[in-house]
Scaffold this active site. Structure first.
Site: not given
Ligand code: AMP
Length: 178
Positions: A66, A103
């Site tokens: 995205r 996780e």
């Molecule tokens: P992180 O590595 O945990 O910061 O996760 C970020 C990535 O996961 C981004 O590229 C987001 O598109 C996706 N993502 C994580 N959590 C969500 C959520 N609650 N809603 C939508 N996309 C998420």
């Protein structure tokens, strides 16, 4: 279009919360209603790029998948190139790779070794900052190619997950914070 009058609050109203997607306990932030509205989409790009002068950077780097939507539109606005950071196995040429912990298990992100010249000035964009693992891996990849990160921008930040801790030392901005 009067995108100057659209605030982050208007953008937030267009984001749909989908409970228990893709698995129980996750509140998925669905950006598709925002993307489908031309004025809101344009305003999101204006707000994401507002600190950067067109022509002043070499590339906008977007994160799979995205992040690509916002980063490519931002690159056109900023009159620079677009560079993808993708999940391992998707980019066809020589890659640098960076693995980070999830996780359960781990994930690996990749960038083409020749995507940016050392010293390139870049802005990194993704749709959402959660735990920061993905964006943190992207910053490591950008360091491997020798790029200078001018700013890291997110549409949405889930601040309770402390993702900024993985981006210490970089200027981080998000338009909508939960
Ligand atoms: P992180 O590595 O945990 O910061 O996760 C970020 C990535 O996961 C981004 O590229 C987001 O598109 C996706 N993502 C994580 N959590 C969500 C959520 N609650 N809603 C939508 N996309 C998420």
């Amino acid at each position: 279009m009067q995108t100057q009058t659209i605030t982050s609050d208007s953008l937030a109203k267009a984001i749909r919360n989908v409970p228990d997607f893709p698995k129980p306990g996750i509140q998925f932030k669905d950006i598709t209603p925002l993307l489908a509205d031309a004025e809101l989409f344009a305003a999101a790009i204006d707000l994401l790029t507002r600190n950067i002068q067109p022509g002043s950077i070499d590339a906008v780097v977007g994160i799979d998948a995205r992040g690509f939507i916002f980063a490519s539109a931002a690159a056109l606005k900023l009159q620079c190139g677009f560079v993808p950071v993708r999940k391992k196995g998707k980019l066809p040429y020589d890659c640098h790779e960076e693995t980070y912990d999830l996780e359960y298990g781990s994930n690996t992100m990749a960038i083409h070794t020749d995507s940016l010249r050392p010293g390139s000035r870049v802005v990194l964009i993704d749709d959402l900052l959660a735990t920061g693992g993905t964006a943190g891996a992207a910053t490591s990849l950008l360091q491997k190619v020798g790029a200078e990160i001018i700013e890291i921008n997110f549409l949405i930040e889930l601040s309770f997950l402390n993702g900024r801790d993985k981006l210490k030392g970089f200027p981080v901005r998000s338009l909508i914070t939960y």
